[in-house]
Design an enzyme around this catalytic site. Structure first.
Site, PDB file in Angstrom:
ATOM      1  N   LYS A  10       2.358 -85.513  78.780  1.00 41.00           N
ATOM      2  CA  LYS A  10       1.562 -85.616  80.006  1.00 41.00           C
ATOM      3  C   LYS A  10       0.159 -85.098  79.741  1.00 41.00           C
ATOM      4  O   LYS A  10      -0.018 -84.034  79.134  1.00 41.00           O
ATOM      5  CB  LYS A  10       2.205 -84.796  81.131  1.00 41.00           C
ATOM      6  CG  LYS A  10       1.786 -85.220  82.526  1.00 41.00           C
ATOM      7  CD  LYS A  10       2.414 -86.554  82.912  1.00 41.00           C
ATOM      8  CE  LYS A  10       2.331 -86.814  84.413  1.00 41.00           C
ATOM      9  NZ  LYS A  10       2.976 -88.098  84.755  1.00 41.00           N
ATOM     10  N   ASP A  56       6.703 -86.765  84.089  1.00 40.68           N
ATOM     11  CA  ASP A  56       6.554 -86.022  85.344  1.00 40.68           C
ATOM     12  C   ASP A  56       7.227 -84.661  85.244  1.00 40.68           C
ATOM     13  O   ASP A  56       6.732 -83.673  85.804  1.00 40.68           O
ATOM     14  CB  ASP A  56       7.137 -86.826  86.507  1.00 40.68           C
ATOM     15  CG  ASP A  56       6.805 -86.208  87.848  1.00 40.68           C
ATOM     16  OD1 ASP A  56       5.619 -86.228  88.237  1.00 40.68           O
ATOM     17  OD2 ASP A  56       7.734 -85.674  88.501  1.00 40.68           O
ATOM     18  N   ARG A 174     -39.704 -78.866  64.956  1.00 38.86           N
ATOM     19  CA  ARG A 174     -39.157 -79.827  65.907  1.00 38.86           C
ATOM     20  C   ARG A 174     -38.251 -79.101  66.899  1.00 38.86           C
ATOM     21  O   ARG A 174     -37.826 -77.961  66.669  1.00 38.86           O
ATOM     22  CB  ARG A 174     -38.354 -80.908  65.187  1.00 38.86           C
ATOM     23  CG  ARG A 174     -37.116 -80.384  64.481  1.00 38.86           C
ATOM     24  CD  ARG A 174     -36.249 -81.495  63.931  1.00 38.86           C
ATOM     25  NE  ARG A 174     -35.044 -80.946  63.288  1.00 38.86           N
ATOM     26  CZ  ARG A 174     -34.026 -81.683  62.866  1.00 38.86           C
ATOM     27  NH1 ARG A 174     -34.036 -83.003  63.025  1.00 38.86           N
ATOM     28  NH2 ARG A 174     -32.979 -81.115  62.283  1.00 38.86           N
ATOM     29  N   GLN A 217     -27.165 -79.495  59.437  1.00 36.01           N
ATOM     30  CA  GLN A 217     -26.156 -79.178  58.431  1.00 36.01           C
ATOM     31  C   GLN A 217     -26.296 -77.731  57.961  1.00 36.01           C
ATOM     32  O   GLN A 217     -25.303 -76.989  57.857  1.00 36.01           O
ATOM     33  CB  GLN A 217     -26.282 -80.129  57.228  1.00 36.01           C
ATOM     34  CG  GLN A 217     -25.899 -81.571  57.516  1.00 36.01           C
ATOM     35  CD  GLN A 217     -27.060 -82.424  58.006  1.00 36.01           C
ATOM     36  OE1 GLN A 217     -27.972 -81.927  58.675  1.00 36.01           O
ATOM     37  NE2 GLN A 217     -27.024 -83.710  57.679  1.00 36.01           N
ATOM     38  N   HIS A 245     -31.649 -85.812  70.807  1.00 36.19           N
ATOM     39  CA  HIS A 245     -33.002 -85.989  70.300  1.00 36.19           C
ATOM     40  C   HIS A 245     -34.046 -85.797  71.402  1.00 36.19           C
ATOM     41  O   HIS A 245     -33.903 -86.295  72.522  1.00 36.19           O
ATOM     42  CB  HIS A 245     -33.165 -87.390  69.709  1.00 36.19           C
ATOM     43  CG  HIS A 245     -32.364 -87.608  68.469  1.00 36.19           C
ATOM     44  ND1 HIS A 245     -32.572 -86.884  67.313  1.00 36.19           N
ATOM     45  CD2 HIS A 245     -31.352 -88.467  68.192  1.00 36.19           C
ATOM     46  CE1 HIS A 245     -31.738 -87.296  66.382  1.00 36.19           C
ATOM     47  NE2 HIS A 245     -30.977 -88.246  66.889  1.00 36.19           N
TER      48      HIS A 245
END
Length: 279
Positions: A10, A56, A174, A217, A245
């Protein structure tokens, strides 16, 4: 033809529990998946459901265990659900229970924590996953899903492979942002799961925020190293981080410069960086 693999259970069992201590309440919301393996081949191969537990029923087991143990850490709750399924149904060989926690933070009114009002914590969900067999817990993992972080400097991408297909320019400054999927495998239980998980997250974020990133990385490897150093009970750390980005917009057609101030936000397509680091 041979049935090579089978499992069922489930998913998206959503359960909210309220713990009342006088006028002060605490809430816990989990979205649970419980998957079973075992002697269910006839249901697949011979249309015979006589050894198959209804999904169930699996949902009902989750809710009953929640009523009994919802104040436990998510890892211990998952173990309790898995153990109940194994104890209740002899045909079950393994139970894998995963719980994503929706975190609710207590509201403060005029600087005072409110006893029974909460606000949704929107950044990521805690995750616990337990795979248990009849010999006990086989694996216990904790982690975070969709935890989004950003820093506006201290990140670059340079000295990468360049060939006729390359159009991307190097940068030493950046924006770096990601929606992090992180998990860690326990070699043994810590004294306190929530405290240990909080320490791991703090270690991951400290490296991300305070050190220069030569690449995602580079950051992921050092983040995982820091997490392993912070909590001796974890065996491996796995991180999966899609780039979110933020690309500088060229404003030169309008006679304006753009010194890393205005960006277009996009996550399609995105870089997908993943690693697992062990001891």
């Amino acid at each position: 033809m041979t049935l090579l693999h089978k499992t069922y259970g489930k998913g998206r069992v959503r359960v909210m529990c309220v713990h009342r201590d006088g006028g002060r309440h605490a809430v816990r919301e989990l979205t649970v998946q419980a998957m079973l393996t075992g002697g269910f081949d006839p249901a697949f191969t011979h249309a015979d459901n006589s050894t198959t537990v209804s999904t169930d029923t699996v949902k009902n087991v989750v809710n009953i265990v929640a009523r009994e143990t919802m104040t436990l850490p998510a890892e211990a709750f998952c173990q309790a659900v898995a153990q109940r399924l194994l104890d209740s149904y002899a045909m079950v060989e393994t139970a894998t229970v995963t719980a994503h926690e929706t975190r609710w933070s207590r509201l403060s009114i005029d600087g005072t924590p409110h006893p029974h009002a909460f606000t949704l914590d929107g950044n990521g969900k805690s995750v616990a996953k337990v795979r248990m067999g009849r010999g006990g817990a086989l694996t216990v993992e904790s982690g975070l899903s969709g935890f989004t972080i950003l820093k506006t400097t201290g990140s670059g991408w340079a000295n990468f492979v360049k060939d006729p297909y390359t159009t991307l320019r190097e940068t030493h400054d950046r924006l770096a942002a990601t929606s992090m999927e992180a998990s860690w495998l326990w070699s043994r239980p810590p004294a306190d799961y929530p405290a240990a998980n909080a320490l791991i997250l703090d270690s991951l974020l400290r490296v991300f925020a305070t050190t220069y990133s030569h690449s995602i990385q580079d950051s992921l490897y050092r983040m995982a190293q820091a997490a392993l150093a912070s909590v001796p009970e974890i065996e491996t750390v796995s991180l999966a981080c899609p780039n979110k980005h933020y690309l500088p917009i060229d404003l030169s057609p309008f006679g304006l410069d753009n010194d890393n101030q205005v960006f277009v936000a996009t996550d399609e397509p995105h870089g997908q960086i993943e690693c697992t680091v062990g001891r």
